[in-house]
Motif scaffolding. Sequence first.
Motif, mmCIF file in Angstrom:
data_model
loop_
_atom_site.group_PDB
_atom_site.id
_atom_site.type_symbol
_atom_site.label_atom_id
_atom_site.label_comp_id
_atom_site.label_asym_id
_atom_site.label_seq_id
_atom_site.Cartn_x
_atom_site.Cartn_y
_atom_site.Cartn_z
ATOM 1 N N SER A 41 0.818 -1.216 0.000
ATOM 2 C CA SER A 41 0.000 0.000 0.000
ATOM 3 C C SER A 41 0.852 1.267 0.000
ATOM 4 N N LYS A 42 2.152 1.115 0.250
ATOM 5 C CA LYS A 42 3.102 2.239 0.346
ATOM 6 C C LYS A 42 2.775 3.169 1.509
ATOM 7 N N LEU A 43 2.193 2.612 2.588
ATOM 8 C CA LEU A 43 1.862 3.400 3.776
ATOM 9 C C LEU A 43 2.883 3.159 4.883
ATOM 10 N N ALA A 44 3.390 4.257 5.421
ATOM 11 C CA ALA A 44 4.264 4.204 6.594
ATOM 12 C C ALA A 44 3.430 4.669 7.784
ATOM 13 N N THR A 45 3.436 3.892 8.852
ATOM 14 C CA THR A 45 2.674 4.223 10.056
ATOM 15 C C THR A 45 3.655 4.546 11.168
ATOM 16 N N PHE A 46 3.363 5.613 11.921
ATOM 17 C CA PHE A 46 4.224 6.071 13.013
ATOM 18 C C PHE A 46 3.411 6.110 14.296
ATOM 19 N N ILE A 47 3.958 5.525 15.377
ATOM 20 C CA ILE A 47 3.229 5.435 16.644
ATOM 21 C C ILE A 47 4.129 5.897 17.785
ATOM 22 N N GLY A 48 3.606 6.797 18.618
ATOM 23 C CA GLY A 48 4.296 7.237 19.818
ATOM 24 C C GLY A 48 5.328 8.322 19.598
ATOM 25 N N ASN A 49 5.119 9.480 20.233
ATOM 26 C CA ASN A 49 6.046 10.613 20.168
ATOM 27 C C ASN A 49 6.450 10.965 18.735
ATOM 28 N N VAL A 50 5.456 11.098 17.870
ATOM 29 C CA VAL A 50 5.699 11.348 16.446
ATOM 30 C C VAL A 50 6.091 12.805 16.218
ATOM 31 N N LYS A 51 7.203 12.976 15.511
ATOM 32 C CA LYS A 51 7.668 14.317 15.130
ATOM 33 C C LYS A 51 7.978 14.292 13.637
ATOM 34 N N VAL A 52 7.361 15.226 12.915
ATOM 35 C CA VAL A 52 7.569 15.345 11.474
ATOM 36 C C VAL A 52 8.298 16.649 11.212
ATOM 37 N N ASN A 53 9.487 16.540 10.639
ATOM 38 C CA ASN A 53 10.342 17.709 10.406
ATOM 39 C C ASN A 53 10.430 18.578 11.654
ATOM 40 N N GLY A 54 10.527 17.910 12.813
ATOM 41 C CA GLY A 54 10.690 18.593 14.098
ATOM 42 C C GLY A 54 9.408 19.015 14.792
ATOM 43 N N LYS A 55 8.247 18.871 14.164
ATOM 44 C CA LYS A 55 6.976 19.294 14.756
ATOM 45 C C LYS A 55 6.152 18.075 15.175
ATOM 46 N N SER A 56 5.502 18.183 16.347
ATOM 47 C CA SER A 56 4.702 17.077 16.866
ATOM 48 C C SER A 56 3.482 16.805 16.001
ATOM 49 N N LYS A 57 3.157 15.508 15.891
ATOM 50 C CA LYS A 57 1.982 15.029 15.151
ATOM 51 C C LYS A 57 1.219 14.077 16.065
ATOM 52 N N PRO A 58 -0.045 13.745 15.706
ATOM 53 C CA PRO A 58 -0.783 12.751 16.493
ATOM 54 C C PRO A 58 -0.016 11.429 16.560
ATOM 55 N N ASP A 59 -0.242 10.673 17.640
ATOM 56 C CA ASP A 59 0.527 9.462 17.906
ATOM 57 C C ASP A 59 0.278 8.288 16.970
#
Length: 158
Positions: free
Chosen positions: A127-145
């Motif tokens: 599916s080409k989906l990457a899933t991120f769980i726990g203390n997620v930071k995207v380019n240094g900014k917080s995202k939902p877990d």
Amino acid sequence: MYKKILALVLGLLLLPCICFAEPIIKSDVRTFDIMKGLYDLKGNVFVQFPVEKSTMTIKSDAAQVYMYKMEIYGQNNITLSFDDISFACDKVAVYPTKRIAYLTGHMHLKSTNLDVKADKGSYDWKSKLATFIGNVKVNGKSKPDNTQYNMVTKKFVK
């Protein structure tokens, strides 16, 4: 009679290896358990195998490759890469037949214009989906877990 039975059993054990291309396996120390189809690898581990129209490469300090089940488990200083996508983490479990990799411990994704860090996650190359769980930071900014990113559209799905 016994030779025919032995040949049949060995043929059935090797069937999973025939269905998938043989991976390239390198390490400083390597043992192989023929009964389990298990490579136990230590030191400068390099495992590479074709995935659809791409190549997956795993580099680590240690890994186990189960040839009959086509499963790879790596520990310590993991780098998992597909083309221009590169993940780093502490542990990885890769299931080529299911087309998914689970990454745990200081997961870090680096791709063009994207830098994501999380406690753990997964990558589904079908599916080409990457899933991120726990203390997620995207380019240094917080995202939902529990955040997902589509590697094809280059957009966050949730």
